[in-house]
Motif scaffolding. Structure first.
Motif, PDB file in Angstrom:
ATOM      1  N   GLN A  24     -16.636 -30.655 -44.012  1.00  0.00           N
ATOM      2  CA  GLN A  24     -17.527 -29.938 -45.061  1.00  0.00           C
ATOM      3  C   GLN A  24     -18.879 -29.648 -44.102  1.00  0.00           C
ATOM      4  O   GLN A  24     -19.476 -28.452 -44.210  1.00  0.00           O
ATOM      5  CB  GLN A  24     -17.830 -31.094 -46.191  1.00  0.00           C
ATOM      6  CG  GLN A  24     -18.995 -30.545 -47.135  1.00  0.00           C
ATOM      7  CD  GLN A  24     -19.383 -31.469 -48.426  1.00  0.00           C
ATOM      8  OE1 GLN A  24     -18.960 -32.438 -48.160  1.00  0.00           O
ATOM      9  NE2 GLN A  24     -20.452 -30.890 -49.089  1.00  0.00           N
TER      10      GLN A  24
ATOM     11  N   GLN B 200     -18.003 -26.492 -42.191  1.00  0.00           N
ATOM     12  CA  GLN B 200     -18.165 -25.154 -43.024  1.00  0.00           C
ATOM     13  C   GLN B 200     -19.439 -24.857 -43.574  1.00  0.00           C
ATOM     14  O   GLN B 200     -20.043 -23.943 -43.762  1.00  0.00           O
ATOM     15  CB  GLN B 200     -17.169 -25.353 -44.428  1.00  0.00           C
ATOM     16  CG  GLN B 200     -15.763 -25.499 -44.025  1.00  0.00           C
ATOM     17  CD  GLN B 200     -14.912 -25.668 -45.446  1.00  0.00           C
ATOM     18  OE1 GLN B 200     -15.375 -25.889 -46.427  1.00  0.00           O
ATOM     19  NE2 GLN B 200     -13.600 -25.668 -45.092  1.00  0.00           N
ATOM     20  N   THR B 201     -20.198 -25.743 -43.973  1.00  0.00           N
ATOM     21  CA  THR B 201     -21.787 -25.696 -44.207  1.00  0.00           C
ATOM     22  C   THR B 201     -22.570 -25.200 -43.380  1.00  0.00           C
ATOM     23  O   THR B 201     -23.234 -24.215 -43.350  1.00  0.00           O
ATOM     24  CB  THR B 201     -22.350 -26.872 -44.871  1.00  0.00           C
ATOM     25  OG1 THR B 201     -21.529 -27.352 -46.029  1.00  0.00           O
ATOM     26  CG2 THR B 201     -23.550 -26.887 -45.246  1.00  0.00           C
TER      27      THR B 201
END
Length: 94
Positions: free
Chosen positions: A39, A42-43
């Motif tokens: 996460q 991706q962020t």
């Protein structure tokens, strides 16, 4: 390929991770850590790209605002919109 490693968590974070595993949110603490890292990855990539685009647009707007007024394109409302529509019709008619 999985690689075994060792991490240190605060007691608070370990309890949270264990609770998520007990509740079935993640099958293991390892999978929770992997999901958290994914996460973040991706962020980070998404925000970086978005920030670059927005920053570039802001720079271009600032640059254009510094031009002398005689270099600005006139805006006469419906006339300008009509000219833009005509140009688009011509472009896509081909």
């Amino acid at each position: 390929m999985n690689v075994k490693t060792e991490i240190t968590l605060s007691e608070h974070h370990l309890r949270l991770a264990e609770k998520m595993v007990e509740e079935g949110v993640f099958p293991s603490i390892s999978s929770l850590v992997e999901a958290a890292i994914e996460q973040i990855d991706q962020t980070t990539h998404h925000d970086s790209t978005t920030d670059d685009v927005v920053s570039g647009m802001a720079d271009e707007i600032r640059r254009r605002m510094e031009l002398p007024e005689d270099q600005w394109l006139p805006w006469d409302g419906k006339e300008t919109a009509s000219r833009v529509k005509d140009k688009l019709r011509q472009k896509y008619a081909k």
